[in-house]
Scaffold this motif. Structure first.
Motif, PDB file in Angstrom:
ATOM      1  N   MET A   1      -1.048 -18.804  26.141  1.00  0.00           N
ATOM      2  CA  MET A   1      -1.239 -17.576  25.341  1.00  0.00           C
ATOM      3  C   MET A   1      -1.972 -17.754  24.155  1.00  0.00           C
ATOM      4  SD  MET A   1       0.450 -14.439  24.929  1.00  0.00           S
ATOM      5  CE  MET A   1       1.845 -14.430  26.109  1.00  0.00           C
ATOM      6  N   GLU A   2      -3.021 -17.087  23.947  1.00  0.00           N
ATOM      7  CA  GLU A   2      -3.814 -17.079  22.758  1.00  0.00           C
ATOM      8  C   GLU A   2      -3.194 -16.440  21.537  1.00  0.00           C
ATOM      9  OE1 GLU A   2      -8.442 -15.869  21.603  1.00  0.00           O
ATOM     10  OE2 GLU A   2      -7.564 -15.083  23.428  1.00  0.00           O
ATOM     11  N   ILE A   3      -3.445 -17.261  20.383  1.00  0.00           N
ATOM     12  CA  ILE A   3      -3.069 -16.615  19.063  1.00  0.00           C
ATOM     13  C   ILE A   3      -4.380 -16.306  18.345  1.00  0.00           C
ATOM     14  CG2 ILE A   3      -1.925 -17.055  16.878  1.00  0.00           C
ATOM     15  CD1 ILE A   3       0.091 -18.991  18.503  1.00  0.00           C
ATOM     16  N   LYS A   4      -4.353 -15.193  17.646  1.00  0.00           N
ATOM     17  CA  LYS A   4      -5.491 -14.681  17.013  1.00  0.00           C
ATOM     18  C   LYS A   4      -4.813 -14.454  15.543  1.00  0.00           C
ATOM     19  CE  LYS A   4      -8.767 -13.212  19.667  1.00  0.00           C
ATOM     20  NZ  LYS A   4     -10.383 -13.684  19.455  1.00  0.00           N
ATOM     21  N   ARG A   5      -5.361 -15.164  14.584  1.00  0.00           N
ATOM     22  CA  ARG A   5      -4.855 -14.905  13.122  1.00  0.00           C
ATOM     23  C   ARG A   5      -5.368 -13.962  12.575  1.00  0.00           C
ATOM     24  NH1 ARG A   5      -5.810 -19.722   9.882  1.00  0.00           N
ATOM     25  NH2 ARG A   5      -4.239 -18.787   8.471  1.00  0.00           N
ATOM     26  N   LYS A   6      -4.670 -12.993  12.157  1.00  0.00           N
ATOM     27  CA  LYS A   6      -4.964 -11.930  11.178  1.00  0.00           C
ATOM     28  C   LYS A   6      -4.371 -11.584   9.721  1.00  0.00           C
ATOM     29  CE  LYS A   6      -6.526  -9.729  15.170  1.00  0.00           C
ATOM     30  NZ  LYS A   6      -7.719  -9.144  15.388  1.00  0.00           N
ATOM     31  N   VAL A   7      -5.122 -10.768   9.095  1.00  0.00           N
ATOM     32  CA  VAL A   7      -4.595 -10.332   7.721  1.00  0.00           C
ATOM     33  C   VAL A   7      -4.632  -8.928   7.862  1.00  0.00           C
ATOM     34  CG1 VAL A   7      -5.622 -12.395   6.453  1.00  0.00           C
ATOM     35  CG2 VAL A   7      -6.945 -10.494   6.682  1.00  0.00           C
ATOM     36  N   LEU A   8      -3.671  -8.451   6.973  1.00  0.00           N
ATOM     37  CA  LEU A   8      -3.401  -6.960   6.851  1.00  0.00           C
ATOM     38  C   LEU A   8      -3.069  -6.932   5.292  1.00  0.00           C
ATOM     39  CD1 LEU A   8      -1.020  -5.397   9.330  1.00  0.00           C
ATOM     40  CD2 LEU A   8      -3.527  -4.724   8.928  1.00  0.00           C
ATOM     41  N   ALA A   9      -3.809  -5.698   4.413  1.00  0.00           N
ATOM     42  CA  ALA A   9      -3.577  -5.587   2.952  1.00  0.00           C
ATOM     43  C   ALA A   9      -2.974  -3.994   3.007  1.00  0.00           C
ATOM     44  CB  ALA A   9      -5.037  -5.400   2.470  1.00  0.00           C
ATOM     45  N   TYR A  10      -1.876  -4.061   2.318  1.00  0.00           N
ATOM     46  CA  TYR A  10      -1.252  -2.942   1.942  1.00  0.00           C
ATOM     47  C   TYR A  10      -1.705  -2.889   0.254  1.00  0.00           C
ATOM     48  CZ  TYR A  10       2.106  -2.931   5.805  1.00  0.00           C
ATOM     49  OH  TYR A  10       2.884  -3.130   6.873  1.00  0.00           O
ATOM     50  N   ILE A  11      -2.758  -1.898   0.182  1.00  0.00           N
ATOM     51  CA  ILE A  11      -3.370  -1.683  -1.285  1.00  0.00           C
ATOM     52  C   ILE A  11      -2.778  -0.479  -1.701  1.00  0.00           C
ATOM     53  CG2 ILE A  11      -5.467  -1.529  -2.744  1.00  0.00           C
ATOM     54  CD1 ILE A  11      -6.921  -3.054  -0.273  1.00  0.00           C
ATOM     55  N   THR A  12      -2.006  -0.558  -2.897  1.00  0.00           N
ATOM     56  CA  THR A  12      -1.274   0.457  -3.529  1.00  0.00           C
ATOM     57  C   THR A  12      -1.794   0.713  -5.019  1.00  0.00           C
ATOM     58  OG1 THR A  12       0.704  -0.820  -4.414  1.00  0.00           O
ATOM     59  CG2 THR A  12       0.813   0.198  -2.086  1.00  0.00           C
ATOM     60  N   LYS A  13      -1.300   1.910  -5.335  1.00  0.00           N
ATOM     61  CA  LYS A  13      -1.735   2.328  -6.643  1.00  0.00           C
ATOM     62  C   LYS A  13      -0.524   3.382  -7.047  1.00  0.00           C
ATOM     63  CE  LYS A  13      -4.734   6.195  -6.120  1.00  0.00           C
ATOM     64  NZ  LYS A  13      -6.021   6.919  -6.932  1.00  0.00           N
ATOM     65  N   ASP A  14      -0.249   3.355  -8.411  1.00  0.00           N
ATOM     66  CA  ASP A  14       0.795   4.212  -8.636  1.00  0.00           C
ATOM     67  C   ASP A  14       0.244   5.374  -9.815  1.00  0.00           C
ATOM     68  OD1 ASP A  14       3.012   2.872  -7.457  1.00  0.00           O
ATOM     69  OD2 ASP A  14       3.218   1.515  -9.049  1.00  0.00           O
ATOM     70  N   ASP A  15       0.517   6.501  -9.688  1.00  0.00           N
ATOM     71  CA  ASP A  15       0.164   7.637 -10.509  1.00  0.00           C
ATOM     72  C   ASP A  15       1.161   8.551 -10.726  1.00  0.00           C
ATOM     73  OD1 ASP A  15       0.146   9.328  -8.380  1.00  0.00           O
ATOM     74  OD2 ASP A  15      -2.090   9.458  -7.920  1.00  0.00           O
ATOM     75  N   HIS A  16       0.834   9.720 -11.353  1.00  0.00           N
ATOM     76  CA  HIS A  16       2.040  10.727 -11.949  1.00  0.00           C
ATOM     77  C   HIS A  16       2.710  11.237 -10.328  1.00  0.00           C
ATOM     78  CE1 HIS A  16      -1.454  13.259 -10.582  1.00  0.00           C
ATOM     79  NE2 HIS A  16      -0.644  14.294 -10.380  1.00  0.00           N
ATOM     80  N   ALA A  17       2.115  11.001  -9.271  1.00  0.00           N
ATOM     81  CA  ALA A  17       2.615  11.630  -8.099  1.00  0.00           C
ATOM     82  C   ALA A  17       3.528  10.418  -7.399  1.00  0.00           C
ATOM     83  CB  ALA A  17       1.549  12.240  -7.439  1.00  0.00           C
ATOM     84  N   GLY A  18       3.607   9.350  -8.039  1.00  0.00           N
ATOM     85  CA  GLY A  18       4.108   8.209  -7.224  1.00  0.00           C
ATOM     86  C   GLY A  18       3.192   7.262  -6.597  1.00  0.00           C
ATOM     87  N   ARG A  19       3.815   6.372  -5.788  1.00  0.00           N
ATOM     88  CA  ARG A  19       3.126   5.233  -5.129  1.00  0.00           C
ATOM     89  C   ARG A  19       2.319   5.765  -4.121  1.00  0.00           C
ATOM     90  NH1 ARG A  19       5.207  -0.811  -4.902  1.00  0.00           N
ATOM     91  NH2 ARG A  19       4.611  -0.190  -6.943  1.00  0.00           N
ATOM     92  N   LYS A  20       1.089   5.341  -3.899  1.00  0.00           N
ATOM     93  CA  LYS A  20       0.017   5.699  -2.878  1.00  0.00           C
ATOM     94  C   LYS A  20      -0.370   4.377  -2.304  1.00  0.00           C
ATOM     95  CE  LYS A  20      -1.292  10.021  -4.785  1.00  0.00           C
ATOM     96  NZ  LYS A  20      -2.307  10.974  -5.346  1.00  0.00           N
ATOM     97  N   ILE A  21      -0.982   4.440  -1.060  1.00  0.00           N
ATOM     98  CA  ILE A  21      -1.224   3.423  -0.294  1.00  0.00           C
ATOM     99  C   ILE A  21      -2.769   3.803   0.337  1.00  0.00           C
ATOM    100  CG2 ILE A  21      -0.385   3.983   1.889  1.00  0.00           C
ATOM    101  CD1 ILE A  21       0.154   1.022   2.405  1.00  0.00           C
ATOM    102  N   LEU A  22      -3.561   2.909   0.382  1.00  0.00           N
ATOM    103  CA  LEU A  22      -4.809   2.969   0.730  1.00  0.00           C
ATOM    104  C   LEU A  22      -4.934   3.018   2.367  1.00  0.00           C
ATOM    105  CD1 LEU A  22      -7.999   3.480   0.169  1.00  0.00           C
ATOM    106  CD2 LEU A  22      -8.185   0.857   0.376  1.00  0.00           C
ATOM    107  N   VAL A  23      -5.398   4.144   2.894  1.00  0.00           N
ATOM    108  CA  VAL A  23      -5.521   4.176   4.462  1.00  0.00           C
ATOM    109  C   VAL A  23      -7.028   4.606   4.766  1.00  0.00           C
ATOM    110  CG1 VAL A  23      -3.092   4.409   5.024  1.00  0.00           C
ATOM    111  CG2 VAL A  23      -4.624   6.520   4.472  1.00  0.00           C
ATOM    112  N   PHE A  24      -7.461   4.459   6.220  1.00  0.00           N
ATOM    113  CA  PHE A  24      -8.685   4.798   6.490  1.00  0.00           C
ATOM    114  C   PHE A  24      -8.691   5.206   8.046  1.00  0.00           C
ATOM    115  CE2 PHE A  24      -9.110   0.180   7.410  1.00  0.00           C
ATOM    116  CZ  PHE A  24      -9.653   0.295   8.611  1.00  0.00           C
TER     117      PHE A  24
END
Length: 144
Positions: free
Chosen positions: A1-24
């Motif tokens: 079995m091959e292992i690929k090391r990865k990173v994932l980023a949950y980037i958030t910001k808070d504003d008057h509408a609540g917490r938001k996350i960056l997606v694409f």
């Protein structure tokens, strides 16, 4: 079995509408689905350097526009199309502290397979987040 090391980023910001996350989404590739920044850790690359490199490549956001809140968890993911591979995902939570933009396009400039792709980035309320591609949302409860 091959292992690929990865990173994932949950980037958030808070504003008057609540917490938001960056997606694409990838322009011209709707089957790739809604995603958060992330990718493969290169050989001899530090985990933290891979995190910031992937964020900048995919979103244009620089390291000095982010505050690292910490590592959420490590979670293995088994890609359906590659039965002999395990993706070891290292998931981080960061807060965006840069100037505010609601959405923008970024052209990936890298030596990898994403080079030249255009990613449409936007902020989405965490509570309204649909399922992300490849189970990228599995640890989202840690940041709500």
């Amino acid at each position: 079995m091959e292992i690929k090391r990865k990173v994932l980023a949950y980037i958030t910001k808070d504003d008057h509408a609540g917490r938001k996350i960056l997606v694409f989404e990838q322009e011209g590739n709707p089957e790739a689905g809604l995603q958060v920044p992330g990718g493969t850790i290169e050989e001899d690359e530090l985990l933290i350097d891979a995190l910031y490199r992937e964020i900048e490549e995919e979103t244009g956001i620089r390291r000095d526009q982010l505050q690292l809140n910490g590592k959420v968890d490590k979670k293995n993911y088994f890609p359906e199309n590659r039965k002999n591979v395990i993706h070891e995902r290292n998931v981080f939570h960061l807060t965006y502290i840069g100037e505010d933009e609601n959405e923008w396009d970024t052209c990936v400039n890298s030596t990898g397979k994403d080079n030249g792709m255009i990613f449409h980035c936007r902020w989405m309320p965490v509570n309204d987040l649909p399922a992300l591609a490849a189970g990228q949302d599995e640890l989202i409860d840690f940041i709500i």
